[in-house]
Each structure stands twice: as structure tokens, then as C-alpha cells.
Design a protein around this motif. Structure first.
Motif, PDB file in Angstrom:
ATOM      1  N   CYS A 190      -0.236  -6.395   9.216  1.00 21.74           N
ATOM      2  CA  CYS A 190      -1.524  -6.534   8.526  1.00 21.74           C
ATOM      3  C   CYS A 190      -1.112  -7.536   7.125  1.00 21.74           C
ATOM      4  O   CYS A 190      -0.072  -7.034   6.827  1.00 21.74           O
ATOM      5  CB  CYS A 190      -2.212  -5.533   8.034  1.00 21.74           C
ATOM      6  SG  CYS A 190      -2.852  -4.246   9.451  1.00 21.74           S
ATOM      7  N   GLY A 191      -1.891  -8.135   6.737  1.00 17.49           N
ATOM      8  CA  GLY A 191      -1.811  -8.591   5.453  1.00 17.49           C
ATOM      9  C   GLY A 191      -0.424  -9.462   5.005  1.00 17.49           C
ATOM     10  O   GLY A 191      -0.029 -10.131   6.132  1.00 17.49           O
ATOM     11  N   ILE A 236       5.617  -4.536  11.612  1.00 16.93           N
ATOM     12  CA  ILE A 236       5.931  -4.688  10.351  1.00 16.93           C
ATOM     13  C   ILE A 236       4.967  -4.054   9.298  1.00 16.93           C
ATOM     14  O   ILE A 236       3.900  -3.896   9.325  1.00 16.93           O
ATOM     15  CB  ILE A 236       5.955  -6.090  10.070  1.00 16.93           C
ATOM     16  CG1 ILE A 236       6.726  -6.941  11.054  1.00 16.93           C
ATOM     17  CG2 ILE A 236       6.748  -6.346   8.319  1.00 16.93           C
ATOM     18  CD1 ILE A 236       6.731  -8.332  10.988  1.00 16.93           C
ATOM     19  N   GLN A 238       5.156  -2.128   5.250  1.00 16.44           N
ATOM     20  CA  GLN A 238       6.013  -1.689   4.078  1.00 16.44           C
ATOM     21  C   GLN A 238       5.705  -0.334   3.960  1.00 16.44           C
ATOM     22  O   GLN A 238       6.623   0.612   3.937  1.00 16.44           O
ATOM     23  CB  GLN A 238       5.194  -2.581   2.756  1.00 16.44           C
ATOM     24  CG  GLN A 238       6.049  -2.077   1.377  1.00 16.44           C
ATOM     25  CD  GLN A 238       5.851  -0.695   0.951  1.00 16.44           C
ATOM     26  OE1 GLN A 238       6.762  -0.098   0.483  1.00 16.44           O
ATOM     27  NE2 GLN A 238       4.588  -0.411   0.758  1.00 16.44           N
ATOM     28  N   SER A 239       4.557   0.178   3.954  1.00 19.83           N
ATOM     29  CA  SER A 239       4.344   1.668   3.816  1.00 19.83           C
ATOM     30  C   SER A 239       4.481   2.508   4.775  1.00 19.83           C
ATOM     31  O   SER A 239       4.876   3.663   4.771  1.00 19.83           O
ATOM     32  CB  SER A 239       2.805   1.920   3.245  1.00 19.83           C
ATOM     33  OG  SER A 239       2.032   1.432   4.342  1.00 19.83           O
ATOM     34  N   THR A 242       0.008   2.214   7.517  1.00 21.17           N
ATOM     35  CA  THR A 242      -1.170   1.541   7.486  1.00 21.17           C
ATOM     36  C   THR A 242      -1.905   1.619   8.922  1.00 21.17           C
ATOM     37  O   THR A 242      -1.408   1.635   9.964  1.00 21.17           O
ATOM     38  CB  THR A 242      -0.957   0.031   7.519  1.00 21.17           C
ATOM     39  OG1 THR A 242      -0.436  -0.415   6.180  1.00 21.17           O
ATOM     40  CG2 THR A 242      -2.155  -0.909   7.601  1.00 21.17           C
ATOM     41  N   ALA A 290       0.373  -5.348  -5.317  1.00 23.61           N
ATOM     42  CA  ALA A 290       0.893  -6.583  -4.345  1.00 23.61           C
ATOM     43  C   ALA A 290       2.311  -6.344  -3.624  1.00 23.61           C
ATOM     44  O   ALA A 290       3.239  -6.410  -4.561  1.00 23.61           O
ATOM     45  CB  ALA A 290       0.583  -7.974  -5.082  1.00 23.61           C
TER      46      ALA A 290
HETATM   47  C1  F6R Z   1      -0.695  -7.706  -0.180  1.00 25.05           C
HETATM   48  C2  F6R Z   1      -0.435  -6.508   0.180  1.00 25.05           C
HETATM   49  C3  F6R Z   1      -1.319  -6.137   1.523  1.00 25.05           C
HETATM   50  C4  F6R Z   1      -0.293  -5.272   2.688  1.00 25.05           C
HETATM   51  C5  F6R Z   1      -1.012  -4.971   3.693  1.00 25.05           C
HETATM   52  C6  F6R Z   1      -0.139  -4.104   4.705  1.00 25.05           C
HETATM   53  O1  F6R Z   1      -0.203  -8.026  -1.261  1.00 25.05           O
HETATM   54  O2  F6R Z   1       0.207  -5.829  -0.002  1.00 25.05           O
HETATM   55  O3  F6R Z   1      -1.696  -7.315   2.171  1.00 25.05           O
HETATM   56  O4  F6R Z   1       0.826  -6.346   3.044  1.00 25.05           O
HETATM   57  O5  F6R Z   1      -2.045  -3.936   3.466  1.00 25.05           O
HETATM   58  O6  F6R Z   1       0.437  -3.221   4.273  1.00 25.05           O
HETATM   59  P1  F6R Z   1       1.915  -2.387   4.916  1.00 25.05           P
HETATM   60  O7  F6R Z   1       2.832  -3.513   4.836  1.00 25.05           O
HETATM   61  O8  F6R Z   1       2.270  -1.282   3.939  1.00 25.05           O
HETATM   62  O9  F6R Z   1       1.552  -2.145   6.353  1.00 25.05           O
END
Ligand code: F6R
Length: 452
Positions: A190-191, A236, A238-239, A242, A290
Motif C-alpha cells: 500500500c501507499g 512490502i 514498513q510497519s 498494515t 510520512a
Molecule cells: C506515505 C505513507 C503510507 C504508507 C502506507 C503503507 O508517506 O507512509 O502511504 O506507505 O500506509 O504502510 P506500510 O508500509 O507500513 O504497510
């Protein structure tokens, strides 16, 4: 709830849940039992921590679809959605699983599964550093995290640099057999993480010679997708928490995909735990709202995946591998060079501040970079921004370009540069104001601003 006499002060689901728990306590249940009864009536995702005036020394919590963890202190215990919130007090944490509830007092923690059976969940010791949670000389966390990129990238590529090559083991013990046997790649995210995936598609198809599709997780999970079990699912995130990405992963497995790989920044989060192979980016704690360093470390991880796939599928030889490694070695320095442009970018930012709209253009693998730029601008400044592949300009969006429309162009010195230059000419012809990111030494022209 209204029929039971509850008066609502808001239109939030949180208030409904509070009344529901109160209703169950009024039937004689204690706080935990009331919460356990209430969550059985809920659908959707939640992370709840509940206090009652009647039992002030007790905290009950529940998790479904959203991150929630319990921190174990000395004579104190905590509930948080992220380790960074409690790491100053304790590093010992229990990650609650889907459907879990827990009861905390100062001296004890009890965890229950979705069937309300008491369970023993593993205690993890978090490696998040306290220093990473401090602002230092920066004005805000986003600025700090942007400037952390050279370090974050260096950490993410460290294992490959130390090993002197791209070994499948970067992705886990069983990676060689899994990655060597796949016939393609399906990326779900996502994102910003989705844009990292879109960028990686250019690499995976060109360097590793494998077909690669990239899809927004929230779309994939709700459609009748075609599945080839020989394709590797790459999520993929970050957290690592999601919900759409997690559900897309589950859905892919239900369609018959056998092999899964997670690229994630948060160890022990839900998505890597549900994946066969894992590559942790080492961006460190992300506090700013962000994604910045998370994005570039994802790209570094995806590039490493590409070269490993290329080697295993006979598309990357030893000489090319050494060349890629050398380029990667220079990456932290090149990023630092780009960060040194901050004073110039600040001058640009002031010109943007009064604008209502902006366009971002790129070609090839810089098109997803343009998408990410537009997302950052709208998310952080609330200026409406859209990104297009520069070749699409003449098929519609050019109509929007005039002196009030800043156009940001990503124009590195690659084989598409001449094409991008002709797109810039189209913008100039309509009086648009160009802001161009180019490589040092690329010819500039009088009526555009350039960052090189
Ligand atoms: C944009 C942002 C979001 C995340 C998205 C996915 O700056 O932070 O678009 O990239 O919500 O989040 P993760 O990568 O944690 O799954």
C-alpha cells in the motif's frame, strides 16, 4: 445501544464500544469479561485499551487487525501500538495475536486467545534504540528521518557489502531453494510501499528476467485474482501491520501461492511472521507520519532481491554482481550529496507554498518516484499533486499546465533523458514552471530551475 437507553455524544465507533462494554459490565461481568463479550459482537479491525472507574487498577485490552502490544516493566505494565512508545520504560514486550485479549495490573499480565483461553505468548526483547526516538538537532522527525537515509541505507546493505556479494541467505535460510524455483513475482503493498514495489518491477523484469506484477493490496484482496503458485508473493510494509497488506497475503495463500517473502522494517510484526522468507530493512524507528527513509531502504532491499534472483536464474554473472555491489557501496554517499541540496530545496518550497496544485513527471523507473513525490507533497503540505509518466502528458494532463502549475520533473541522465527533455519542452510551451531534478552536469536551460 440507543434502544438500551445509551445517549451518544459522538458518532464514533469508539463510543459505541465503550457503551457496549458498559452494558456487559452492567450484567455483572468484570472489565475483562465485559470486553471479551463486547469484542465478539464487533466486526472489522480494532485495537482497544479499556479502563473502568470501578476497577481503576486494571487495564483490559483487545486486538484484531491493528497492532497492539503489552510492555512488561518492573511493578508496572503497559499497552501500546508500537514499541517506540514504551521503550524508555521497558524493552520486554508481548505482541498480541489476532483476537487476543489481555488483562494488566501493575504486577501481572494475563493473555487470552480468541476463545478466551488463557495462553502464554512469547516475550520479545526489543532492539529499538532510545537515541532513534530523540529529535536531536532537527526541527521535526520527518526532517530527521530524511537525513538518516545514508545511515539507514548503509545498514540495510551492510550484510551484502560484508559478504562481498548478494547471497540468497540475505532473505532467510531456505531462500536459495525458494527463490531459485519461482517463475515470477507478485508484489503486494500500500501507499509508499506500493511505489517501492512499482520501482522494483523495472529491476526484476530487466535484471532478473522474471515477470513481475505489482498491485495495491486493498485492490488485490477484493478481486478474483488469477494465481500462479510458482510466483513468489512479495509483500512490502514498513510497519508490518498494515491490514490490507496482511489480508492480501492471506488471500494470496488461499489462492494457492506457496512461497511468500516480506520486506519489512519492524521485526516480529504480523506480516513477516506470516511469511516464509523475510528481509528486514534497517531504517530504524519511523516516528514521522510520512514514509521517507522507509521508502529508500525498501528500494535498497528490493534491489538486493533483484540481484539475488538474477544470479539464481542465470541472468547476472559474477562481473555484473561485482558492479552492482560497487554501485550500492556508493549509494549512502550519493544520498548524502543529494541531502546537501536542502538549502536549495527550501528556496523551492517557498515558491510552492502558495500553489494549489502541482504535477510530477518521470519516465521508466522514475515514474514511481514521481508518484512518491506527489504523495509526499499532498500528504505533508495539503497541496493537490498528481504524478504522470511524462509520455502521458500529451494525452490529457498538458491541458492543466499554465503559469500557476509547478511541474516537477525527475530527469536523470539515462536512456530516456532526451524523451523527458521533449516533455519539458511541451510544459515550457504552455508557460509551465519547471522544477527539475537532474544529474550533475546535465545540460540546463534558461527558463527552468534545476537541482543536480
Ligand atoms: C506515505 C505513507 C503510507 C504508507 C502506507 C503503507 O508517506 O507512509 O502511504 O506507505 O500506509 O504502510 P506500510 O508500509 O507500513 O504497510
Amino acid at each position: 445501544m440507543a434502544a438500551l437507553g445509551y445517549v451518544f455524544e459522538s458518532q464514533t465507533d469508539t463510543e459505541v464500544i465503550a457503551h457496549l462494554i458498559h452494558h456487559h459490565m452492567a450484567q455483572g461481568r468484570d472489565l475483562l469479561a465485559a470486553l471479551q463479550a463486547a469484542v465478539k459482537e464487533l466486526t472489522g479491525a480494532y485495537a482497544l485499551a479499556v479502563l473502568s472507574r470501578r476497577e481503576p487498577d486494571r487495564l483490559a485490552c483487545a486486538r484484531m487487525g491493528c497492532p497492539l502490544l503489552v510492555g512488561l516493566g518492573e511493578g508496572e505494565n503497559f499497552v501500546a501500538s508500537d514499541v517506540s512508545a514504551i521503550v524508555a520504560a521497558t524493552r520486554r514486550v508481548i505482541f498480541l495475536e489476532e483476537g487476543d485479549t489481555a488483562e494488566l495490573t501493575r504486577g501481572a499480565v494475563r493473555v487470552f486467545d480468541a476463545d478466551d483461553r488463557e495462553v502464554a505468548r512469547e516475550v520479545h526483547v526489543s532492539g529499538v534504540s532510545l537515541a532513534s526516538l530523540e529529535l536531536g538537532p532537527y526541527r521535526h522527525f520527518m526532517q530527521k528521518e530524511i537525513h538518516e537515509q545514508p545511515r539507514a541505507i548503509a545498514d540495510t546493505i551492510e550484510a551484502a557489502i560484508d559478504a562481498g556479494g548478494f547471497e540468497p541467505a540475505l532473505f532467510g535460510a531456505n531462500a536459495e531453494a525458494v527463490l531459485g524455483g519461482i517463475a515470477g513475482v507478485q508484489i503486494l503493498a500500500c501507499g509508499t510501499s506500493y511505489y517501492a514495489g512499482l520501482t522494483a518491477r523495472y529491476w526484476i523484469e530487466a535484471i532478473a528476467g522474471l515477470p513481475c506484477s505489482v498491485e495495491i493490496a486493498s485492490e488485490y484482496r477484493y478481486r478474483d485474482a488469477w494465481a500462479d503458485p510458482r510466483h513468489l508473493i512479495v509483500t512490502i510494509s514498513q510497519s508490518g501491520e498494515t491490514l490490507d497488506t496482511m489480508e492480501a497475503l492471506k488471500y494470496a495463500k488461499s489462492l494457492g501461492h506457496r512461497h511468500t517473502l516480506s520486506i519489512c522494517n519492524v521485526p516480529e510484526s504480523a506480516i513477516p511472521r506470516a511469511s516464509e522468507l523475510v528481509c528486514y530493512t534497517r531504517a530504524g524507528a519511523e516516528i514521522g507520519v510520512a514514509s521517507t527513509k522507509a521508502f529508500t531502504t525498501q528500494l535498497a532491499a528490493l534491489f538486493q532481491l533483484t540481484v539475488v534472483l538474477g544470479k539464481l536464474h542465470g541472468k547476472v554473472n559474477a562481473e555484473q554482481e561485482a558492479d552492482y555491489l560497487e554501485q550500492l557501496r556508493h549509494l549512502p554517499g550519493s544520498i548524502q550529496h543529494a541531502l546537501n541540496l536542502e538549502p536549495q530545496i527550501q528556496v523551492w518550497a517557498e515558491r510552492f507554498a502558495g500553489k494549489q496544485n502541482a504535477l510530477f513527471l518521470g519516465r521508466g523507473l522514475h515514474y514511481p518516484i514521481a508518484l512518491e513525490g506527489a504523495l509526499k507533497l499532498k500528504e505533508i503540505s495539503y497541496i493537490h499533486a498528481e504524478a504522470y509518466p511524462a509520455g502521458e502528458l500529451k494525452h490529457g494532463p498538458l491541458a492543466l499546465v499554465d503559469a500557476a502549475m509547478p511541474v516537477v520533473v525527475i530527469a536523470p541522465n539515462d536512456r530516456l533523458l532526451e524523451k523527458v527533455k521533449s516533455n519539458m519542452q511541451e510544459v515550457r510551451a504552455r508557460g509551465g514552471e519547471l522544477f527539475v531534478f537532474a544529474d550533475h552536469g546535465t545540460a540546463t536551460s534558461a527558463n527552468r530551475k534545476a537541482c543536480t
